[in-house]
Design an enzyme around this catalytic site. Structure first.
Site, PDB file in Angstrom:
ATOM      1  N   CYS A 121       2.530   2.998 -10.223  1.00 52.81           N
ATOM      2  CA  CYS A 121       3.157   2.308 -11.346  1.00 52.81           C
ATOM      3  C   CYS A 121       2.723   3.022 -12.616  1.00 52.81           C
ATOM      4  O   CYS A 121       1.729   3.722 -12.640  1.00 52.81           O
ATOM      5  CB  CYS A 121       2.678   0.862 -11.398  1.00 52.81           C
ATOM      6  SG  CYS A 121       3.062  -0.040  -9.907  1.00 52.81           S
ATOM      7  N   ARG A 147       6.574   9.233 -11.702  1.00 53.28           N
ATOM      8  CA  ARG A 147       5.651   8.605 -10.739  1.00 53.28           C
ATOM      9  C   ARG A 147       6.415   7.742  -9.744  1.00 53.28           C
ATOM     10  O   ARG A 147       5.834   7.209  -8.813  1.00 53.28           O
ATOM     11  CB  ARG A 147       4.625   7.760 -11.479  1.00 53.28           C
ATOM     12  CG  ARG A 147       3.753   8.579 -12.416  1.00 53.28           C
ATOM     13  CD  ARG A 147       2.954   7.665 -13.338  1.00 53.28           C
ATOM     14  NE  ARG A 147       1.904   6.968 -12.618  1.00 53.28           N
ATOM     15  CZ  ARG A 147       0.615   7.274 -12.707  1.00 53.28           C
ATOM     16  NH1 ARG A 147       0.241   8.271 -13.478  1.00 53.28           N
ATOM     17  NH2 ARG A 147      -0.301   6.609 -12.052  1.00 53.28           N
ATOM     18  N   TRP A 181       6.449   0.191  -8.934  1.00 53.90           N
ATOM     19  CA  TRP A 181       6.854   0.648  -7.598  1.00 53.90           C
ATOM     20  C   TRP A 181       6.438  -0.476  -6.663  1.00 53.90           C
ATOM     21  O   TRP A 181       5.235  -0.715  -6.499  1.00 53.90           O
ATOM     22  CB  TRP A 181       6.148   1.956  -7.259  1.00 53.90           C
ATOM     23  CG  TRP A 181       6.626   2.609  -6.009  1.00 53.90           C
ATOM     24  CD1 TRP A 181       7.859   3.150  -5.781  1.00 53.90           C
ATOM     25  CD2 TRP A 181       5.884   2.813  -4.795  1.00 53.90           C
ATOM     26  NE1 TRP A 181       7.931   3.658  -4.511  1.00 53.90           N
ATOM     27  CE2 TRP A 181       6.744   3.476  -3.884  1.00 53.90           C
ATOM     28  CE3 TRP A 181       4.606   2.501  -4.389  1.00 53.90           C
ATOM     29  CZ2 TRP A 181       6.346   3.830  -2.602  1.00 53.90           C
ATOM     30  CZ3 TRP A 181       4.193   2.863  -3.106  1.00 53.90           C
ATOM     31  CH2 TRP A 181       5.062   3.505  -2.229  1.00 53.90           C
ATOM     32  N   ASN A 231      -1.428  -2.294 -12.801  1.00 53.19           N
ATOM     33  CA  ASN A 231      -1.239  -1.331 -11.724  1.00 53.19           C
ATOM     34  C   ASN A 231      -2.395  -1.532 -10.753  1.00 53.19           C
ATOM     35  O   ASN A 231      -3.521  -1.748 -11.173  1.00 53.19           O
ATOM     36  CB  ASN A 231      -1.260   0.102 -12.280  1.00 53.19           C
ATOM     37  CG  ASN A 231      -0.921   1.120 -11.195  1.00 53.19           C
ATOM     38  OD1 ASN A 231      -0.447   0.736 -10.124  1.00 53.19           O
ATOM     39  ND2 ASN A 231      -1.164   2.374 -11.463  1.00 53.19           N
ATOM     40  N   GLY A 232      -2.089  -1.513  -9.450  1.00 55.46           N
ATOM     41  CA  GLY A 232      -3.134  -1.719  -8.450  1.00 55.46           C
ATOM     42  C   GLY A 232      -2.773  -2.910  -7.578  1.00 55.46           C
ATOM     43  O   GLY A 232      -1.614  -3.311  -7.510  1.00 55.46           O
ATOM     44  N   GLU A 255       5.274  21.869   5.899  1.00 54.07           N
ATOM     45  CA  GLU A 255       5.516  21.634   4.468  1.00 54.07           C
ATOM     46  C   GLU A 255       6.981  21.870   4.125  1.00 54.07           C
ATOM     47  O   GLU A 255       7.592  21.101   3.383  1.00 54.07           O
ATOM     48  CB  GLU A 255       4.598  22.533   3.640  1.00 54.07           C
ATOM     49  CG  GLU A 255       4.813  22.474   2.143  1.00 54.07           C
ATOM     50  CD  GLU A 255       4.671  21.067   1.548  1.00 54.07           C
ATOM     51  OE1 GLU A 255       4.139  20.177   2.238  1.00 54.07           O
ATOM     52  OE2 GLU A 255       5.134  20.864   0.421  1.00 54.07           O
ATOM     53  N   LYS A 312       9.380  19.037   2.447  1.00 49.07           N
ATOM     54  CA  LYS A 312      10.144  19.273   1.210  1.00 49.07           C
ATOM     55  C   LYS A 312      11.603  18.917   1.420  1.00 49.07           C
ATOM     56  O   LYS A 312      12.227  18.232   0.628  1.00 49.07           O
ATOM     57  CB  LYS A 312      10.060  20.750   0.784  1.00 49.07           C
ATOM     58  CG  LYS A 312       8.822  21.201   0.071  1.00 49.07           C
ATOM     59  CD  LYS A 312       8.570  20.569  -1.269  1.00 49.07           C
ATOM     60  CE  LYS A 312       7.708  19.366  -1.313  1.00 49.07           C
ATOM     61  NZ  LYS A 312       6.479  19.138  -0.756  1.00 49.07           N
ATOM     62  N   GLU A 367      12.235  15.050   2.147  1.00 48.27           N
ATOM     63  CA  GLU A 367      11.903  14.071   1.092  1.00 48.27           C
ATOM     64  C   GLU A 367      12.866  14.151  -0.088  1.00 48.27           C
ATOM     65  O   GLU A 367      12.937  13.206  -0.872  1.00 48.27           O
ATOM     66  CB  GLU A 367      10.459  14.205   0.636  1.00 48.27           C
ATOM     67  CG  GLU A 367      10.101  15.458  -0.112  1.00 48.27           C
ATOM     68  CD  GLU A 367       8.640  15.420  -0.578  1.00 48.27           C
ATOM     69  OE1 GLU A 367       8.121  14.348  -0.921  1.00 48.27           O
ATOM     70  OE2 GLU A 367       8.016  16.491  -0.587  1.00 48.27           O
ATOM     71  N   HIS A 403       8.439  23.125  24.918  1.00 41.96           N
ATOM     72  CA  HIS A 403       7.825  21.965  25.591  1.00 41.96           C
ATOM     73  C   HIS A 403       8.542  20.677  25.215  1.00 41.96           C
ATOM     74  O   HIS A 403       7.915  19.660  24.932  1.00 41.96           O
ATOM     75  CB  HIS A 403       6.339  21.898  25.226  1.00 41.96           C
ATOM     76  CG  HIS A 403       5.586  23.109  25.669  1.00 41.96           C
ATOM     77  ND1 HIS A 403       5.223  23.321  26.984  1.00 41.96           N
ATOM     78  CD2 HIS A 403       5.184  24.207  24.988  1.00 41.96           C
ATOM     79  CE1 HIS A 403       4.601  24.480  27.087  1.00 41.96           C
ATOM     80  NE2 HIS A 403       4.560  25.038  25.898  1.00 41.96           N
ATOM     81  N   LYS A 437       5.203   9.387  -6.976  1.00 40.52           N
ATOM     82  CA  LYS A 437       4.442  10.631  -7.175  1.00 40.52           C
ATOM     83  C   LYS A 437       3.001  10.463  -6.723  1.00 40.52           C
ATOM     84  O   LYS A 437       2.394  11.373  -6.210  1.00 40.52           O
ATOM     85  CB  LYS A 437       4.463  11.041  -8.651  1.00 40.52           C
ATOM     86  CG  LYS A 437       3.743  12.351  -8.933  1.00 40.52           C
ATOM     87  CD  LYS A 437       4.372  13.509  -8.205  1.00 40.52           C
ATOM     88  CE  LYS A 437       3.585  14.794  -8.354  1.00 40.52           C
ATOM     89  NZ  LYS A 437       4.071  15.857  -7.439  1.00 40.52           N
TER      90      LYS A 437
END
Ligand code: AGP
Length: 589
Positions: free
Chosen positions: A2, A27, A75, A99-100, A465, A469, A472, A488, A584
């Site tokens: 947030c 964020r 968020w 926030n939290g 990675e 990328k 997302e 396999h 973020k």
């Protein structure tokens, strides 16, 4: 994740609040709101969705000489992203942003409900303002302190009240909060960006610090008043702007060259690796290393394993922080515990760091945000020096994490690869003709039933990675896989709609990886090979430089996979900088 802003003694608080929240958009959020104190009243405006929805509503409000305010981007953690759940939350005469997570909010809420106090939201935050007004008996700071004594969990709080309208009350524990000033105004923010251009010095609040501001800052820790430790703020706000690129992510891919030069400055020297932040004695008695991280930072950690074991002959275990945290791991004092985090606020990573410290291990953080919770918790920190990373999909932070791990491996192994490191930086200069090719190529990769990114050795974490990328920001499913593992099971998926991005190093296991590509091509998978050596059977090919060091290949392939993900996402019409559902910095578990 947030975002929080606040200000007092300013003649246009609404402007700072809105502009400040815009600086925090990266964020990730799903709703926003501001509370403004003017001569008439405490006015609260909230909106779901993008900030422009809030701006539209604010334009319709008449303020009478406003002089302070607080703002928030949310968020969702407790309760759906709705206007009712958006912050600021209000009581009868006060408003709060937070926030939290208030871990004992249900217990407090039940207590207040029994007292006949009503709640309108599903959030934990609302208990803060309701408890404040429950305790208010004429002294706002006293009531605020009683609230802080009762709530458990992590928080960054700003609270304003009509009972003492010329003050803002604040508190910090576990979530970032900064109080900053210029010669006559005072500001708050949950990170530097909103403050640049307004304030010129800042105090980064420590856990347990709280207080209030009027025309001065009254700062407390425990019960005693303390003097803020002001530090200069970064001055150049423009460096956080897009600078002519379409997205922050694009700008940040292009600036990796400069950022890596900054990251290695004074560290990669002709005489070997130097870290001002470290002394060799710190590593005495260390026989193994645990790296703990999440997401992209975890992938960087996996690269670090190969490099440190190869160059320093020290065993490395790399852990997903959210798993390590609850596994009750065996931690021995001869282990160096390394955490990697761009934001320095990732809850899972932070908690593993605290766990390691509690077990008496030496701890080292690789982090991009100075004064962040992780930096303040670790025994030593190597700052990534990547600058503000506004794109939610991490790029330059990843590049500096890998580079820092490469330097750390050589520092521990007394190995000098001065030229190879500089060569690796050189290849991160984006070749615009390659970028143009990727833009054209991306149209072919929009409708398949998924992607496999494959590689071996250090190119396996790069495959992970590259897949992260892509998924997302394009929302297309993608998996990173060890090239040797495809046979396999996953090869059963091979068909023309299965897209394979193959990272084919000339310097590591070239023939083995090439045969893995052949296995897939033989089953008609559509392949894009990234290599210095062209191979006939691939459907698409992107050439990289012919070099002798696998890490130089690594960084050039990294640029290509980042650009590929971005161009596919752009073609999908997605918000590259703020992908859906993502934040973020994930400061909740
Ligand atoms: C990567 O693109 C994502 N933004 C995400 O995986 C991120 O790397 C992860 O949440 C860890 O964040 P941190 O580096 O700030 O700890």
């Amino acid at each position: 994740m947030c975002g929080i802003v606040g200000c007092i003694g300013i003649n246009d608080p609404v402007k700072y609040l809105i502009e400040g929240l815009k600086e925090l958009e990266y964020r990730g959020y799903d709703s926003s709101g501001i509370a403004v104190m003017d001569e008439e009243d405490l006015k609260i405006i909230k909106a779901v969705g993008k900030l422009k929805n809030l701006e539209e509503k604010v334009k319709k409000i008449k303020f009478k000489n406003p002089f302070s305010g607080i703002g928030h981007t949310r968020w969702a953690t407790h309760g759906k992203p709705t206007e009712l759940n958006a912050h600021p939350h209000k009581g009868h005469f006060s408003a709060v942003v937070h926030n939290g997570i208030i871990e004992n909010y249900q217990e407090i809420k039940n207590k207040l409900l029994k007292e006949g106090i009503e709640f309108i939201s599903q959030t934990d935050t609302e208990v803060i303002v309701k408890l404040f007004e429950y305790y208010y008996e004429g002294d706002a700071f006293k009531a605020f302190k009683r609230v802080l004594d009762e709530i458990d969990g992590a928080y960054a709080i700003l609270l304003i009240t009509k009972k003492e309208p010329k003050k803002i009350f604040f508190a910090k524990k576990g979530s970032p909060l900064i109080v900053a000033k210029n010669d006559k105004e005072i500001f708050f923010a949950s990170s530097d960006a909103p403050l640049i251009g307004y304030a010129n010095s800042a105090h980064y609040l420590e856990d347990g610090e709280f207080g209030w501001v009027d025309d001065e800052i009254h700062l407390f820790n425990d019960e005693k008043e303390i003097i803020p430790a002001f530090k200069p703020l970064p001055s150049n706000k423009e460096s956080a702007k897009k600078g002519g690129f379409r997205f922050y992510m694009e700008k940040e891919i292009y600036e990796q060259f400069d950022v890596l030069k900054e990251n290695t400055l004074g560290r990669n020297t002709k005489d070997g690796i130097k870290f001002d932040e470290l002394d060799k004695e710190f590593f005495d008695d260390i026989n193994n290393i645990i790296i703990s991280a999440c997401g992209t930072s975890y992938h960087a950690g996996l690269v670090g394993k190969y490099l440190i074991e190869r160059n320093a002959k020290i065993r490395v275990d790399v852990e997903v922080a959210s798993e390590l945290r609850y596994r009750d791991p065996l931690l021995s004092k001869d282990t160096l515990f390394v955490v990697i985090s761009q934001s320095g606020e990732t809850a899972d990573t932070l908690e593993t760091l605290k766990m390691a410290k509690k077990a008496g291990l030496k701890t080292l953080a690789l982090c991009n945000v100075d004064n962040s919770s992780i930096v303040r918790e670790a025994d030593r920190t190597i700052l990534l020096r990547a600058g503000i990373e506004k794109g939610v999909a991490s790029t330059k932070a990843f590049a500096t994490q890998v580079m820092t791990l490469w330097m750390l491996a050589n520092y521990l192994g007394d190995k000098n690869e001065y030229d190879a490191i500089n060569e690796a930086i050189e290849v991160t200069k984006v070749d615009t003709s390659i970028h143009e090719k990727i833009k054209r190529l991306s149209k072919r990769y929009l409708h398949g039933h998924g992607f496999f990114f494959i590689g071996r050795d250090i190119f396996y974490p790069l495959a992970l990675e590259g897949a992260l990328k892509l998924k997302e920001i394009s929302y297309i499913h993608a998996e990173g896989y060890p090239a040797g593992e495809m046979k396999h099971g996953p090869i059963a998926l091979a068909d023309p709609e299965l897209f394979v991005v193959a990272l084919l190093s000339k310097n590591i296991l070239f023939e083995k990886t090439k045969s893995n590509i052949e296995e897939l091509v033989a089953r008609d998978a559509t392949t894009l090979t990234i290599s210095s050596e062209y191979i006939e059977m691939t459907d698409d090919f992107i050439k990289i430089s012919e070099v002798n060091h696998p890490m130089v290949e690594f960084f050039e392939m990294m640029i290509i996979t980042q650009l590929l993900a971005m161009e596919v996402a752009i073609r999908m019409g997605n918000d590259v900088d703020m992908p859906r559902n993502l934040a973020k910095s994930v400061t909740v578990e």
